[in-house]
Design a protein around this motif. Structure first.
Motif, PDB file in Angstrom:
ATOM      1  N   PHE A 255       0.785  -1.158  -0.023  1.00 35.21           N
ATOM      2  CA  PHE A 255      -0.165   0.014  -0.159  1.00 35.21           C
ATOM      3  C   PHE A 255       0.701   1.214   0.097  1.00 35.21           C
ATOM      4  O   PHE A 255       0.632   2.221  -0.635  1.00 35.21           O
TER       5      PHE A 255
ATOM      6  N   ILE B  65       0.340  -6.843  -3.916  1.00 40.21           N
ATOM      7  CA  ILE B  65       0.176  -5.668  -4.818  1.00 40.21           C
ATOM      8  C   ILE B  65      -1.338  -5.882  -5.473  1.00 40.21           C
ATOM      9  O   ILE B  65      -1.825  -4.445  -5.462  1.00 40.21           O
ATOM     10  N   ARG B  66      -1.521  -6.838  -5.805  1.00 42.90           N
ATOM     11  CA  ARG B  66      -3.046  -6.950  -6.717  1.00 42.90           C
ATOM     12  C   ARG B  66      -3.942  -6.472  -5.596  1.00 42.90           C
ATOM     13  O   ARG B  66      -4.919  -5.669  -6.295  1.00 42.90           O
TER      14      ARG B  66
ATOM     15  N   LEU C 194      -7.405   6.438   0.867  1.00 46.57           N
ATOM     16  CA  LEU C 194      -7.330   5.109   1.110  1.00 46.57           C
ATOM     17  C   LEU C 194      -6.445   4.801   2.590  1.00 46.57           C
ATOM     18  O   LEU C 194      -6.607   4.112   3.379  1.00 46.57           O
ATOM     19  N   LEU C 195      -5.184   5.446   2.369  1.00 44.50           N
ATOM     20  CA  LEU C 195      -3.856   5.039   3.388  1.00 44.50           C
ATOM     21  C   LEU C 195      -4.368   5.742   4.760  1.00 44.50           C
ATOM     22  O   LEU C 195      -4.296   4.981   5.755  1.00 44.50           O
TER      23      LEU C 195
ATOM     24  N   GLU D 223      -8.127  -2.190  -4.031  1.00 42.89           N
ATOM     25  CA  GLU D 223      -8.484  -1.268  -3.336  1.00 42.89           C
ATOM     26  C   GLU D 223      -8.533   0.100  -3.793  1.00 42.89           C
ATOM     27  O   GLU D 223      -9.470   1.034  -3.641  1.00 42.89           O
ATOM     28  N   TYR D 224      -7.375   0.323  -4.385  1.00 42.63           N
ATOM     29  CA  TYR D 224      -6.992   1.955  -4.846  1.00 42.63           C
ATOM     30  C   TYR D 224      -8.122   2.080  -5.854  1.00 42.63           C
ATOM     31  O   TYR D 224      -8.773   3.138  -5.976  1.00 42.63           O
ATOM     32  N   VAL D 225      -8.228   1.093  -6.841  1.00 45.86           N
ATOM     33  CA  VAL D 225      -9.073   1.381  -7.985  1.00 45.86           C
ATOM     34  C   VAL D 225     -10.758   1.765  -7.244  1.00 45.86           C
ATOM     35  O   VAL D 225     -11.465   2.457  -7.911  1.00 45.86           O
TER      36      VAL D 225
ATOM     37  N   ALA E 210      -3.663  -4.179  -3.100  1.00 44.15           N
ATOM     38  CA  ALA E 210      -3.714  -2.617  -2.726  1.00 44.15           C
ATOM     39  C   ALA E 210      -4.192  -1.970  -4.081  1.00 44.15           C
ATOM     40  O   ALA E 210      -4.989  -1.128  -4.067  1.00 44.15           O
ATOM     41  N   LEU E 211      -3.843  -2.696  -5.370  1.00 40.09           N
ATOM     42  CA  LEU E 211      -4.319  -1.890  -6.334  1.00 40.09           C
ATOM     43  C   LEU E 211      -5.949  -2.034  -6.487  1.00 40.09           C
ATOM     44  O   LEU E 211      -6.542  -1.165  -6.875  1.00 40.09           O
TER      45      LEU E 211
ATOM     46  N   LEU F  32       2.228   0.483  -4.614  1.00 43.01           N
ATOM     47  CA  LEU F  32       1.206   1.289  -4.962  1.00 43.01           C
ATOM     48  C   LEU F  32       1.496   2.680  -5.771  1.00 43.01           C
ATOM     49  O   LEU F  32       1.222   2.831  -6.619  1.00 43.01           O
TER      50      LEU F  32
ATOM     51  N   GLU G  30      -1.135  -4.318 -13.855  1.00 44.54           N
ATOM     52  CA  GLU G  30      -1.505  -5.206 -12.953  1.00 44.54           C
ATOM     53  C   GLU G  30      -1.440  -6.453 -13.724  1.00 44.54           C
ATOM     54  O   GLU G  30      -0.679  -7.579 -12.951  1.00 44.54           O
TER      55      GLU G  30
ATOM     56  N   LEU H 121       3.620   2.047  -8.813  1.00 40.94           N
ATOM     57  CA  LEU H 121       3.053   1.742  -9.898  1.00 40.94           C
ATOM     58  C   LEU H 121       1.805   2.759 -10.311  1.00 40.94           C
ATOM     59  O   LEU H 121       1.700   2.967 -11.533  1.00 40.94           O
TER      60      LEU H 121
END
Lengths: 276, 276
Positions: free
Chosen positions: A181, A236-237, B196-197, A242-244, A239-240, A185, B251, A188
């Motif tokens: 996170f 990482i998947r 998010l963080l 959650e971010y999206v 975190a991505l 994240l 991703e 990327l």
């Protein structure tokens, strides 16, 4: 501490060496690296002695593995085989699950504690080494299960606190989720933005300070990142994803007063972070 | 140019005033704002004369509307009604479609050309004004259709080039699409990351330089952004959708050698941007 051996005298290894010297923690610092790096480190007074792997490791009270992740994975079995019994071994790899799993399979002559300093600079190499690099920065330690109270962990924590790092003991799994996170994240995100903008004509000449800020990390080298990304794919998947989801909540608030709450919550966190 | 009237003597308006003075472009600079702002601007030598709206606008050769978007929308009809025929009117709003549409509905006593300087600072207010703020920065100009060759546009371009801005003439629509990618998307990316963080315990103390960089924009105030976001919803949606597609391509490359290409393309753009 009598003898410290630093394997990999780059920015991190070199800064650790300088910090040890400045705080009078080590009697003697040996460095292992390519000959030209060792020559520079010696000239800069970062190490006391250039060393070869097999004749130096057995002398180490503390062995500091400051190589890229793939290098650490290769060095670990050799380090454990050559270490004198009870020697403290630690590393600086940016992911911890795979490294700690590899360490747990060793005979265990040395005592291994995984480490990860959240410190860095845009410039690499021992010429950029800085005794203050770790000051005030998070430094994760990931002892194996059952080692959380060990004397080795206490010694390492003491050393790192003395050089100013804010140590935090955590499991390797929780570490890798956290850095997914907080570090992978953001990297990327920046890479994706720079690649996207680079594909659209006219974006470079239109970019203002915001785009410049948000593409700074995109300048990082793949060589530095490949080992990190390859050893933390699942976290990482997550975190991505959650971010999206967060981005789509913000998209839904476009043109609506709810956007205010998003900005306020974000600003609260940003202020916490930036006053440090 | 004899008389320039600056409506809104904040960071942008104040910096424009200072730059005009430094380059000897205006004989006299009048400022319109709240009394305490005008007192400060006068003391700092940014303006020559504090002014009221109705008695000053008719004297202006150039009227510079440097207010938030909602303010510009309110000021435009008044400015046009009071301006002497042929006076040059420009604004600094961060979106251009709605402002230029409003301008096109006016009687057109003054000659309006939309503007948007891609310059800023973290600090606001005329005390932070800087004659060099526009130097080397993009400055969009969005003349109405058919005005691309007008004398007014030539004069404005000349003034802005003299103070160091890199002017770029573009349609209001193309402008808003461009800034959606290059400015509004980076802002929302940062807001989303910080929010998010902030929701996950322990993230603040784990954050390293990458997270710090990528949450800097999240410190921006909603007050500054609400007018921008509310007047560019469609273009921002498009940019967000493209960005999410880019994230999912990245991703998909996790753990695969294709990631190298993403990093290389991103780095190429980042280097272009950061050598400026």
């Amino acid at each position: 501490m009598d003898t410290v051996v630093i394997a990999g005298v780059g920015l991190i290894g070199g800064s650790f060496a300088k910090a040890l010297k400045q705080h009078g923690i080590a009697q003697r610092i040996l460095g292992i690296d390519r000959p030209e790096v060792l020559a520079e480190a010696l000239e800069l007074g970062i190490i006391d002695e250039p060393a070869a792997w097999d004749e130096s490791v057995s002398r180490a009270d503390l062995l500091y593995l400051a190589a890229p992740i793939s290098g650490i994975m290769e060095l670990l079995p050799v380090a454990d085989a050559l270490a004198r019994p009870g020697a403290l071994i630690t590393d600086t790899g940016s992911t911890k699950v795979e490294i700690c799993r590899a360490a747990s399979r060793l005979a265990g002559r040395g005592c291994f504690i995984g480490g990860h300093p959240m410190a860095g600079k845009e410039i690499q190499g021992c010429s950029a080494a800085d005794a203050a690099l770790f000051e005030g920065k998070p430094y994760f330690l990931t002892p194996a299960a059952g080692q959380e109270q060990s004397a080795s962990l206490q010694v390492l924590t003491q050393v790192l606190s003395t050089i100013g790092a804010r140590t935090r003991v955590i499991s390797a799994e929780a570490h890798d989720e956290t850095v997914a996170f907080v570090s992978h994240l953001p990297q990327l995100m920046s890479t994706a933005l720079a690649e996207l903008l680079g594909r659209i004509p006219g974006m470079e000449s239109a970019a203002g300070p915001g785009a410049v800020d948000m593409t700074r990390l995109a300048g990082s080298s793949y060589q530095l990142w490949s080992g990190i990304l390859d050893t933390n794919v699942d976290a990482i998947r997550l975190a991505l994803a959650e971010y999206v989801r967060q981005l789509s909540r913000i998209e839904a608030a476009l043109g609506h007063p709810e956007m205010k709450k998003h900005f306020e919550d974000a600003r609260k966190f940003a202020r916490l972070l930036h006053k440090k």
